[in-house]
Design an enzyme around this catalytic site. Sequence first.
Site, PDB file in Angstrom:
ATOM      1  N   HIS A 120      37.357  41.289  37.583  1.00 30.17           N
ATOM      2  CA  HIS A 120      37.229  40.617  38.879  1.00 30.17           C
ATOM      3  C   HIS A 120      36.836  39.167  38.657  1.00 30.17           C
ATOM      4  CE1 HIS A 120      32.613  40.851  39.589  1.00 30.17           C
ATOM      5  NE2 HIS A 120      32.851  40.983  38.309  1.00 30.17           N
ATOM      6  N   CYS A 132      30.982  33.457  36.086  1.00 30.06           N
ATOM      7  CA  CYS A 132      31.664  34.582  36.741  1.00 30.06           C
ATOM      8  C   CYS A 132      32.732  34.105  37.727  1.00 30.06           C
ATOM      9  CB  CYS A 132      30.658  35.477  37.457  1.00 30.06           C
ATOM     10  SG  CYS A 132      29.503  36.267  36.311  1.00 30.06           S
ATOM     11  N   HIS A 144      36.918  38.130  34.676  1.00 29.80           N
ATOM     12  CA  HIS A 144      36.214  38.737  33.549  1.00 29.80           C
ATOM     13  C   HIS A 144      36.082  40.230  33.847  1.00 29.80           C
ATOM     14  CE1 HIS A 144      33.084  37.881  36.524  1.00 29.80           C
ATOM     15  NE2 HIS A 144      32.388  38.869  35.981  1.00 29.80           N
ATOM     16  N   HIS A 202      34.174  44.286  33.283  1.00 24.31           N
ATOM     17  CA  HIS A 202      32.953  45.073  33.107  1.00 24.31           C
ATOM     18  C   HIS A 202      33.318  46.524  32.841  1.00 24.31           C
ATOM     19  CE1 HIS A 202      30.306  41.925  34.623  1.00 24.31           C
ATOM     20  NE2 HIS A 202      31.139  41.753  35.629  1.00 24.31           N
ATOM     21  N   ASP A 236      39.439  52.228  38.540  1.00 23.57           N
ATOM     22  CA  ASP A 236      39.497  52.230  37.078  1.00 23.57           C
ATOM     23  C   ASP A 236      40.721  51.476  36.560  1.00 23.57           C
ATOM     24  OD1 ASP A 236      38.549  52.862  34.510  1.00 23.57           O
ATOM     25  OD2 ASP A 236      39.831  54.644  34.406  1.00 23.57           O
ATOM     26  N   HIS A 237      40.456  50.565  35.625  1.00 23.21           N
ATOM     27  CA  HIS A 237      41.481  49.725  35.001  1.00 23.21           C
ATOM     28  C   HIS A 237      42.265  48.919  36.036  1.00 23.21           C
ATOM     29  CE1 HIS A 237      40.421  52.105  31.503  1.00 23.21           C
ATOM     30  NE2 HIS A 237      40.890  51.087  30.804  1.00 23.21           N
ATOM     31  N   GLU A 294      26.518  47.258  36.734  1.00 25.10           N
ATOM     32  CA  GLU A 294      27.531  46.304  36.279  1.00 25.10           C
ATOM     33  C   GLU A 294      27.368  46.105  34.773  1.00 25.10           C
ATOM     34  OE1 GLU A 294      28.986  42.309  38.225  1.00 25.10           O
ATOM     35  OE2 GLU A 294      27.251  41.943  36.946  1.00 25.10           O
TER      36      GLU A 294
END
Length: 144
Positions: free
Chosen positions: A23, A42, A48, A50, A88-89, A133
Site C-alpha cells: 500500500h 510510507c 511498500h 507488510h 492477501d497478496h 502491521e
Amino acid sequence: MNAAVGLRRRARLSRLVSFSASHRLHSPSLSAEENLKVFGKCNNPNGHGHNYKVVVTIHGEIDPVTGMVMNLTDLKEYMEEAIMKPLDHKNLDLDVPYFADVVSTTENVAVYIWENLQRLLPVGALYKVKVYETDNNIVVYKGE
C-alpha cells in the site's frame, strides 16, 4: 453434582491469520508536500509492503452440548472470506475498492476487516480485531 449445571458461561475465542499486502499512505485531501510530511517514507509513490498479522476475537456463551463458543472451522472460513481473499497478496489501494477513497492506514485496515466480519458472523459475536502491521505497530478495533 456438577457446579456448572444451569450456569451460562461465556468465553472469548481468538484466531490468528497472516497476509501480505502492499500500500501507499497518501491522502488526496493533502498536497504532495503535506503527504510527505505526514506519512514520510510510507508515502513512497511506489508503495511498500507488510506481512500483516490479524487476531480476530469473538465472544459468546459456551454451548453446553459442544463446549464451544464457535466451531473453529467456521471461524477459519469466515476469516478466509473476510480477510484472506480480499487482502492477501494485494495492493490495498489498487485492488481493494474500499481503499479507493480511504487511506490504507492500519486503523482503516482494521475497520475494513471488522466490517467484513460483521457481515458474516452471527450478530453480536465479534469482540475485537487486532492488526499487527509490524511487531511494534498494532491497532485494536472494537467497532467503536
